[in-house]
Design a protein around this motif. Structure first.
Motif, PDB file in Angstrom:
ATOM      1  N   HIS A 104      56.901   1.871   2.524  1.00  0.00           N
ATOM      2  CA  HIS A 104      58.291   2.316   2.627  1.00  0.00           C
ATOM      3  C   HIS A 104      58.606   3.379   3.670  1.00  0.00           C
ATOM      4  N   ASP A 129      54.732  10.145   0.196  1.00  0.00           N
ATOM      5  CA  ASP A 129      55.588   9.093  -0.447  1.00  0.00           C
ATOM      6  C   ASP A 129      56.696   8.937   0.584  1.00  0.00           C
ATOM      7  N   GLU A 151      63.549   1.727  -0.278  1.00  0.00           N
ATOM      8  CA  GLU A 151      62.589   1.630  -1.394  1.00  0.00           C
ATOM      9  C   GLU A 151      63.270   2.874  -2.329  1.00  0.00           C
ATOM     10  N   GLU A 152      63.527   3.929  -1.706  1.00  0.00           N
ATOM     11  CA  GLU A 152      63.828   5.412  -2.665  1.00  0.00           C
ATOM     12  C   GLU A 152      65.453   4.887  -3.148  1.00  0.00           C
ATOM     13  N   GLY A 168      66.529   1.983  -4.374  1.00  0.00           N
ATOM     14  CA  GLY A 168      66.334   0.756  -5.253  1.00  0.00           C
ATOM     15  C   GLY A 168      66.093  -0.470  -4.753  1.00  0.00           C
ATOM     16  N   ASP A 206      51.713   2.763  -2.059  1.00  0.00           N
ATOM     17  CA  ASP A 206      52.911   3.665  -2.595  1.00  0.00           C
ATOM     18  C   ASP A 206      52.403   3.982  -3.890  1.00  0.00           C
ATOM     19  N   THR A 207      51.016   4.356  -4.483  1.00  0.00           N
ATOM     20  CA  THR A 207      50.926   4.895  -5.718  1.00  0.00           C
ATOM     21  C   THR A 207      49.965   5.978  -5.544  1.00  0.00           C
ATOM     22  N   LEU A 241      53.436  -1.205 -13.023  1.00  0.00           N
ATOM     23  CA  LEU A 241      54.537  -0.300 -12.749  1.00  0.00           C
ATOM     24  C   LEU A 241      55.723  -0.389 -13.452  1.00  0.00           C
ATOM     25  N   LEU A 292      63.321  -0.428 -13.468  1.00  0.00           N
ATOM     26  CA  LEU A 292      64.428   0.689 -13.636  1.00  0.00           C
ATOM     27  C   LEU A 292      65.602   0.014 -14.016  1.00  0.00           C
ATOM     28  N   ARG A 319      63.201   3.719 -17.433  1.00  0.00           N
ATOM     29  CA  ARG A 319      62.046   3.215 -17.040  1.00  0.00           C
ATOM     30  C   ARG A 319      61.947   1.948 -17.843  1.00  0.00           C
ATOM     31  N   HIS A 328      71.670   0.416  -9.701  1.00  0.00           N
ATOM     32  CA  HIS A 328      70.646  -0.620  -9.387  1.00  0.00           C
ATOM     33  C   HIS A 328      69.713  -0.588 -10.279  1.00  0.00           C
ATOM     34  N   GLY A 349      55.977   5.123 -12.419  1.00  0.00           N
ATOM     35  CA  GLY A 349      56.970   4.872 -11.292  1.00  0.00           C
ATOM     36  C   GLY A 349      57.317   3.405 -10.998  1.00  0.00           C
ATOM     37  N   SER A 350      58.113   3.185 -10.141  1.00  0.00           N
ATOM     38  CA  SER A 350      58.600   1.832  -9.894  1.00  0.00           C
ATOM     39  C   SER A 350      58.718   1.485  -8.546  1.00  0.00           C
ATOM     40  N   ILE A 351      58.329   0.310  -8.168  1.00  0.00           N
ATOM     41  CA  ILE A 351      58.393  -0.442  -6.678  1.00  0.00           C
ATOM     42  C   ILE A 351      58.954  -1.751  -7.156  1.00  0.00           C
ATOM     43  N   PRO A 352      60.200  -1.871  -6.768  1.00  0.00           N
ATOM     44  CA  PRO A 352      60.783  -3.186  -6.792  1.00  0.00           C
ATOM     45  C   PRO A 352      59.982  -4.354  -6.313  1.00  0.00           C
ATOM     46  N   HIS A 392      59.287  13.607  -4.287  1.00  0.00           N
ATOM     47  CA  HIS A 392      60.570  13.525  -4.948  1.00  0.00           C
ATOM     48  C   HIS A 392      61.070  15.111  -4.947  1.00  0.00           C
TER      49      HIS A 392
HETATM   50  N1  BES Z   1      55.774   5.941  -4.777  1.00  0.00           N
HETATM   51  C1  BES Z   1      57.056   5.795  -5.719  1.00  0.00           C
HETATM   52  C2  BES Z   1      56.505   4.771  -6.881  1.00  0.00           C
HETATM   53  C3  BES Z   1      55.440   5.341  -7.827  1.00  0.00           C
HETATM   54  C4  BES Z   1      55.682   6.547  -8.355  1.00  0.00           C
HETATM   55  C5  BES Z   1      54.548   4.477  -8.414  1.00  0.00           C
HETATM   56  C6  BES Z   1      54.596   7.086  -9.192  1.00  0.00           C
HETATM   57  C7  BES Z   1      53.718   5.128  -9.215  1.00  0.00           C
HETATM   58  C8  BES Z   1      53.665   6.275  -9.621  1.00  0.00           C
HETATM   59  C9  BES Z   1      58.195   5.248  -5.046  1.00  0.00           C
HETATM   60  O1  BES Z   1      58.536   5.602  -3.772  1.00  0.00           O
HETATM   61  C10 BES Z   1      59.456   5.576  -5.706  1.00  0.00           C
HETATM   62  O2  BES Z   1      59.651   6.755  -6.071  1.00  0.00           O
HETATM   63  N2  BES Z   1      60.153   4.453  -6.449  1.00  0.00           N
HETATM   64  C11 BES Z   1      61.346   4.720  -7.097  1.00  0.00           C
HETATM   65  C12 BES Z   1      61.863   3.318  -6.986  1.00  0.00           C
HETATM   66  C13 BES Z   1      63.652   3.510  -7.764  1.00  0.00           C
HETATM   67  C14 BES Z   1      64.341   3.992  -6.687  1.00  0.00           C
HETATM   68  C15 BES Z   1      63.730   1.909  -7.993  1.00  0.00           C
HETATM   69  C16 BES Z   1      60.960   5.439  -8.393  1.00  0.00           C
HETATM   70  O3  BES Z   1      60.028   5.034  -8.971  1.00  0.00           O
HETATM   71  O4  BES Z   1      61.861   6.354  -8.650  1.00  0.00           O
END
Ligand code: BES
Ligand code: ZN
Length: 461
Positions: free
Chosen positions: A90, A123, A157-158, A160, A184-185, A199, A202, A332, A366, A402-405, A431
């Motif tokens: 992303h 990220d 991605e950030e 949702g 992205d991890t 993952l 959310l 989460r 979201h 974290g999340s990666i939809p 972040h």
């Molecule tokens: N890179 C992260 C996801 C991540 C973080 C995976 C830590 C494993 C460990 C990604 O860019 C991210 O921050 N995703 C958001 C998604 C959300 C907005 C649906 C998140 O996890 O807050």
């Protein structure tokens, strides 16, 4: 070392300065997806990426519109008989506040202490950039890629990934592949190479508590009116027990239990709880009793307030009963939780906790689905071998918190195995202020991806 690998390494060695300059140019674009003031920057970043893909030799490059920010697509499909990999990353980044805590301005990237400092350095713009250069190294040395590649770079991605699933469904035909690879991890604590095998999902929403039509004098009215800020505090306090267990009826009903085997595997990870505690600066770790920190991070759900506001926040004192108070709340989610069902349960609990005398709403912003990926898939094993080759040690297998939809979307809509091959250092401060990427991870990551393509071509064909 094969001749191909030697040539790739030599090319990457020779082009390091040019690469860093280009990395910085990408980071200078303030592609913050959440803020509408940056809509123009999202297009600039998407166009920038599309241009780079074209320059490398990728075909059918397109900045594909969505109802939100565009998705950049490109492919190269001339490796007959070889597998096809769908690469996802992303180009959007998180907002940068609090700005005063940044040592260097977030969109003026600087190299210091062997790190690239800037929002998005890790990220995920840095990792997207690594993919560009892995491909470029192949084209410049071999004139081709060893397998077929489709690139999909998202701009929300950030925020949702709200339009992503719809786009994937509509573009199904040009997304056929054998495996999806997402960078992205990150690595494990201590910057130990790791492949992410899980993952969390959310559920993100907002609580709005409203009382009187206007702020009231707290002398003239205090004692006769329910205070929205107090009411919000009552609600939030009721959502978790003092021990950290989520107090929402049914919340844990579908949570997949941690099996004795999961526990044994997670317990083997070299997690240094004291070092972790020190790094984040808290007096003690806190969470559900009786669990390992790595279990709480990757295999259990959470409920957190992400922001809270309302009433007087200025200097000095102001005696009012605020008209309203608000909070952002997210959970989460782990296997086998359903985001919508979780929203309904949390909403019902919030309503039940609402004291008399105020109106309370909980609105969904979201959701994102959790995912688990196999460790024994040949594509995962080839990734582990590439890491071993470049970093000199076998990767650990970790569950990311974290999340990666997109990961769940690729699995459910396209039926693809997903490999989470990420290179961010655990102290990258994603972040947060002063985000950074360790350049050694970045450089070696590029070489890892380049070798991975060769391994995948040999191992999945
Ligand atoms: N890179 C992260 C996801 C991540 C973080 C995976 C830590 C494993 C460990 C990604 O860019 C991210 O921050 N995703 C958001 C998604 C959300 C907005 C649906 C998140 O996890 O807050
Ligand atoms: Zn992120």
């Amino acid at each position: 070392m094969s001749e191909t690998v030697a040539a790739l390494d030599e090319y990457l060695e020779r082009t390091a300065t040019e690469r860093l300059e280009e990395y910085q140019a990408f980071l200078r674009i303030p592609s913050i997806s959440a803020l509408s003031a940056h809509t123009g920057d999202m297009h600039i970043a998407a166009d920038w990426l599309a241009d780079k893909l074209r320059d490398i030799g990728i075909e059918h490059v397109e900045v594909s519109p969505t109802a939100g920010h565009p998705i950049v697509y490109g492919d190269w499909l001339h490796a007959e008989g070889a597998p096809t990999v769908l690469v996802y990353g992303h180009y959007d980044v998180q907002p940068v506040d609090p700005l005063d805590l940044w040592v260097r301005p977030p969109f003026e990237p600087q190299v210091e202490n062997g790190r690239m400092y800037a929002r998005g350095s890790a990220d995920d713009k840095g990792q997207v950039h690594m993919h560009l250069w892995s491909a470029r190294a192949w084209f410049e040395t071999a004139g081709r890629l060893p397998l077929n590649v489709r690139y999909v770079f998202e701009g929300e991605e950030e925020s949702g990934s709200i339009h992503f699933e719809e786009w994937v469904a509509a573009n199904r035909d040009r997304l056929t592949a054998d495996v999806a690879v997402i960078s992205d991890t990150g690595f494990f604590e201590g910057n130990i190479p790791a492949i992410c095998i899980g993952l969390r999902g959310l559920m993100y929403g907002q609580i709005d508590v409203t009382g009187p039509t206007l702020d009231l004098h707290s002398g003239g009215f205090g004692g006769n009116v329910q205070n929205p800020a107090n009411a919000l505090a009552t609600i939030i306090a009721g959502l978790k027990t003092p021990e950290g267990v989520i107090d929402v009826p049914g919340f844990y009903d579908e949570v997949r239990p941690i099996t004795p085997q999961d526990h044994a595997e997670l317990a083997l990870l070299p997690f240094d709880a004291e070092g972790f505690r020190d790094r984040i600066g808290v007096p003690a770790l806190f969470g559900e009793p009786g669990l390992l920190p790595v279990e709480r991070q990757g295999a259990r759900p959470t409920l957190d307030i992400n922001g809270i506001w309302g009433g007087f926040e200025g200097e000095g004192a102001k005696t009012i009963i605020p008209a309203h108070a608000h909070a952002k709340l997210s959970c989460r989610l782990v296997a086998d939780m359903d985001p919508q069902r979780t929203y309904e349960r949390v909403r019902d609990r919030i309503k039940a906790l609402a004291p008399a005398g105020v109106n309370v709403e909980f609105t969904l912003i979201h959701t994102g689905m959790w995912s688990l990926t196999p460790t024994d898939h040949p594509a995962t094993r080839a990734a582990a071998a590439a890491i071993q080759d470049v970093f000199g040690r076998e990767p650990l297998y970790e569950r990311g918190g974290g999340s990666i939809p997109a990961a769940a979307t690729f699995a459910s809509l396209l039926g693809l195995p997903v490999v989470l091959l990420g290179f961010a250092n655990p102290d990258c401060q994603a972040h947060a202020p002063n985000e950074s990427m360790i350049l050694n991870n970045y450089e070696r990551g590029i070489r890892t991806i380049a070798r991975y393509w060769e391994a995948l071509a040999a191992g999945l064909g």
